[in-house]
Design a protein around this motif. Structure first.
Motif, PDB file in Angstrom:
ATOM      1  N   ILE A 195      41.122  39.668  36.030  1.00 46.09           N
ATOM      2  CA  ILE A 195      41.869  39.415  34.781  1.00 46.09           C
ATOM      3  C   ILE A 195      43.313  39.978  35.070  1.00 46.09           C
ATOM      4  CG2 ILE A 195      42.031  39.852  32.377  1.00 46.09           C
ATOM      5  CD1 ILE A 195      39.037  40.882  32.682  1.00 46.09           C
ATOM      6  N   PHE A 196      44.461  39.041  34.430  1.00 44.59           N
ATOM      7  CA  PHE A 196      45.782  39.505  34.389  1.00 44.59           C
ATOM      8  C   PHE A 196      46.306  39.147  33.325  1.00 44.59           C
ATOM      9  CE2 PHE A 196      46.777  35.258  36.722  1.00 44.59           C
ATOM     10  CZ  PHE A 196      48.024  34.913  35.797  1.00 44.59           C
ATOM     11  N   ASP A 197      47.382  39.793  32.827  1.00 46.91           N
ATOM     12  CA  ASP A 197      48.257  39.567  31.719  1.00 46.91           C
ATOM     13  C   ASP A 197      49.650  40.029  31.932  1.00 46.91           C
ATOM     14  OD1 ASP A 197      49.094  39.007  29.066  1.00 46.91           O
ATOM     15  OD2 ASP A 197      48.733  40.812  28.427  1.00 46.91           O
ATOM     16  N   SER A 198      50.542  39.580  31.138  1.00 45.84           N
ATOM     17  CA  SER A 198      52.168  39.938  31.341  1.00 45.84           C
ATOM     18  C   SER A 198      52.332  41.433  31.219  1.00 45.84           C
ATOM     19  CB  SER A 198      52.792  39.026  30.447  1.00 45.84           C
ATOM     20  OG  SER A 198      52.588  39.238  29.214  1.00 45.84           O
ATOM     21  N   GLY A 199      51.154  42.031  30.591  1.00 46.44           N
ATOM     22  CA  GLY A 199      51.103  43.434  30.164  1.00 46.44           C
ATOM     23  C   GLY A 199      49.855  44.076  29.477  1.00 46.44           C
ATOM     24  N   VAL A 200      50.006  44.875  28.862  1.00 47.32           N
ATOM     25  CA  VAL A 200      48.576  45.518  28.411  1.00 47.32           C
ATOM     26  C   VAL A 200      47.844  44.831  27.375  1.00 47.32           C
ATOM     27  CG1 VAL A 200      49.801  47.706  29.020  1.00 47.32           C
ATOM     28  CG2 VAL A 200      50.171  46.852  26.612  1.00 47.32           C
ATOM     29  N   GLY A 201      48.534  43.931  26.744  1.00 51.40           N
ATOM     30  CA  GLY A 201      47.919  43.070  25.372  1.00 51.40           C
ATOM     31  C   GLY A 201      46.622  42.346  26.068  1.00 51.40           C
ATOM     32  N   GLY A 202      46.445  41.998  27.319  1.00 49.65           N
ATOM     33  CA  GLY A 202      45.160  41.489  27.510  1.00 49.65           C
ATOM     34  C   GLY A 202      44.225  42.403  27.759  1.00 49.65           C
ATOM     35  N   THR A 203      44.145  43.489  27.329  1.00 49.13           N
ATOM     36  CA  THR A 203      43.045  44.324  27.409  1.00 49.13           C
ATOM     37  C   THR A 203      42.480  44.136  26.200  1.00 49.13           C
ATOM     38  OG1 THR A 203      44.355  46.218  26.110  1.00 49.13           O
ATOM     39  CG2 THR A 203      44.170  46.383  28.569  1.00 49.13           C
ATOM     40  N   SER A 204      42.925  43.455  25.068  1.00 48.03           N
ATOM     41  CA  SER A 204      42.065  42.832  24.258  1.00 48.03           C
ATOM     42  C   SER A 204      41.161  41.802  24.464  1.00 48.03           C
ATOM     43  CB  SER A 204      42.857  42.215  22.858  1.00 48.03           C
ATOM     44  OG  SER A 204      43.569  41.118  23.516  1.00 48.03           O
TER      45      SER A 204
ATOM     46  N   THR B  62      34.978  44.516  37.025  1.00 50.79           N
ATOM     47  CA  THR B  62      36.366  44.099  36.542  1.00 50.79           C
ATOM     48  C   THR B  62      37.427  44.694  37.203  1.00 50.79           C
ATOM     49  OG1 THR B  62      36.427  45.157  34.594  1.00 50.79           O
ATOM     50  CG2 THR B  62      35.318  43.194  34.107  1.00 50.79           C
ATOM     51  N   ILE B  63      38.439  43.845  37.324  1.00 49.36           N
ATOM     52  CA  ILE B  63      39.872  44.453  37.952  1.00 49.36           C
ATOM     53  C   ILE B  63      40.816  43.644  36.788  1.00 49.36           C
ATOM     54  CG2 ILE B  63      41.649  44.200  39.729  1.00 49.36           C
ATOM     55  CD1 ILE B  63      39.373  43.876  41.670  1.00 49.36           C
ATOM     56  N   TYR B  64      41.572  44.563  36.098  1.00 46.23           N
ATOM     57  CA  TYR B  64      42.624  44.209  35.227  1.00 46.23           C
ATOM     58  C   TYR B  64      43.845  44.453  35.777  1.00 46.23           C
ATOM     59  CZ  TYR B  64      45.354  43.629  30.867  1.00 46.23           C
ATOM     60  OH  TYR B  64      46.137  43.131  30.096  1.00 46.23           O
ATOM     61  N   LEU B  65      44.796  43.538  35.880  1.00 43.33           N
ATOM     62  CA  LEU B  65      46.254  43.718  36.278  1.00 43.33           C
ATOM     63  C   LEU B  65      47.054  43.470  35.066  1.00 43.33           C
ATOM     64  CD1 LEU B  65      46.881  41.524  39.518  1.00 43.33           C
ATOM     65  CD2 LEU B  65      46.050  43.970  39.459  1.00 43.33           C
TER      66      LEU B  65
ATOM     67  N   SER C 109      37.904  38.450  43.798  1.00 45.99           N
ATOM     68  CA  SER C 109      37.504  38.152  42.380  1.00 45.99           C
ATOM     69  C   SER C 109      36.889  36.681  42.665  1.00 45.99           C
ATOM     70  CB  SER C 109      38.615  38.151  41.573  1.00 45.99           C
ATOM     71  OG  SER C 109      39.204  39.296  41.336  1.00 45.99           O
ATOM     72  N   LYS C 110      35.885  36.788  41.788  1.00 45.00           N
ATOM     73  CA  LYS C 110      35.105  35.534  41.845  1.00 45.00           C
ATOM     74  C   LYS C 110      35.347  34.451  40.836  1.00 45.00           C
ATOM     75  CE  LYS C 110      31.483  37.596  38.887  1.00 45.00           C
ATOM     76  NZ  LYS C 110      30.071  38.260  38.815  1.00 45.00           N
ATOM     77  N   ILE C 111      36.280  34.872  39.898  1.00 46.57           N
ATOM     78  CA  ILE C 111      36.859  34.215  38.702  1.00 46.57           C
ATOM     79  C   ILE C 111      37.857  34.873  38.193  1.00 46.57           C
ATOM     80  CG2 ILE C 111      35.244  35.147  36.754  1.00 46.57           C
ATOM     81  CD1 ILE C 111      34.876  32.616  35.482  1.00 46.57           C
ATOM     82  N   ILE C 112      39.036  33.953  37.543  1.00 49.05           N
ATOM     83  CA  ILE C 112      40.219  34.918  37.163  1.00 49.05           C
ATOM     84  C   ILE C 112      40.506  34.359  35.775  1.00 49.05           C
ATOM     85  CG2 ILE C 112      42.648  34.992  37.261  1.00 49.05           C
ATOM     86  CD1 ILE C 112      42.195  34.732  40.563  1.00 49.05           C
ATOM     87  N   VAL C 113      40.826  35.230  34.981  1.00 50.19           N
ATOM     88  CA  VAL C 113      40.912  35.104  33.520  1.00 50.19           C
ATOM     89  C   VAL C 113      42.481  35.352  33.444  1.00 50.19           C
ATOM     90  CG1 VAL C 113      40.333  35.786  31.050  1.00 50.19           C
ATOM     91  CG2 VAL C 113      38.655  35.853  32.676  1.00 50.19           C
TER      92      VAL C 113
END
Length: 259
Positions: free
Chosen positions: A8-17, A31-34, A66-70
């Protein structure tokens, strides 16, 4: 049973939602969050820059198997996901403002969209809004400054409240009954928005729908991890980890890392 992580990646912390919704629905998935906070917000950047940043994040997650990317970022989805799907041999889940349910359910025939410049100016957003805007007034509002305040830990500041009052005014004047949040940072504003908006206005974000779509694609591709074991949950940020830790209620270790 596939133990590879969901990236999972986002431009910042918001994607934690978005991460929270995915983890709630798929509690055994690793999960791996960037959080690419060093480059936040993506909204004012041009399409080429957004694609380049999205490639960088994707390649890091692929290197972690990663097997899928959100793509937990509306701006990256609307500007880059088409390119990413062509370039990389991995399934991608994207996010775009939930215009459709708002447009189909509005009684006042007016809905508000609060989003970033990069989302509102994208071809994908334009096409979606055109598809569902027949007979409906859509009030688009760029949330300039909101992402920066959230990234700096000033969610509940007076400055944030002042911005929201300015951005909500034209929507309230148009008698909206649905407010669509078009940025994954914005769900963290819902407690404030509920206090500021009349009770009949419903707030819609994309989190649950994204989690359901992620599960559906994993199931379809036979990639679900259903092992009843504690998952490996990794969080990386390329700036100060303090704000992200707070948004995760200090329940997880957040690692500061260049990527």
């Amino acid at each position: 049973m596939n133990k590879q992580p969901i990236g999972i990646f986002d431009s910042g912390v918001g994607g934690t939602s978005i991460w929270k919704e995915i983890h709630a629905l798929l509690p055994y998935e690793n999960t791996i969050y960037l959080a690419d906070s060093a480059n936040a917000p993506y909204g004012p950047k041009g399409k080429d820059a957004i694609i380049a940043l999205s490639e960088k994040n994707t390649e890091y997650l692929l290197n972690q198997n990663s097997k899928i990317i959100v793509v937990a970022c509306n701006t990256a989805t609307t500007n880059a996901i088409k390119h990413l799907r062509k370039k990389y041999d991995v399934p991608f889940i994207g996010i775009e403002p939930a215009i459709k349910p708002a447009a189909l359910q509005t009684q006042t025939k007016a809905i508000g969209i609060l989003a970033t410049k990069g989302t509102l100016s994208s071809e994908l957003f334009f096409n979606t809004s055109q598809l569902y805007s027949n007979g409906i007034e859509i009030i688009e509002q760029e949330g300039e400054g909101i992402v920066q305040l959230i990234e700096s830990g000033n969610i509940n500041s007076e400055e944030m409240r002042a911005l929201l009052e300015i951005y909500l005014k034209p929507m309230l004047n148009a008698n909206i009954d649905y407010l669509v949040l078009g940025c994954t940072h914005y769900p963290y504003l819902i407690p404030q928005l509920l206090k500021m908006l009349p009770k009949h206005i419903k707030i819609i974000d994309s989190g649950e729908a994204v989690a359901r779509q992620t599960k559906a694609i994993l199931k379809q591709l036979n990639l679900l991890n259903i092992a009843d074991v504690k998952p490996d949950l990794k969080f990386y940020i390329n700036s100060n980890p303090k704000v992200m830790s707070q948004l995760l209620n200090n329940n997880f270790e957040v690692n500061q890392k260049d990527f």
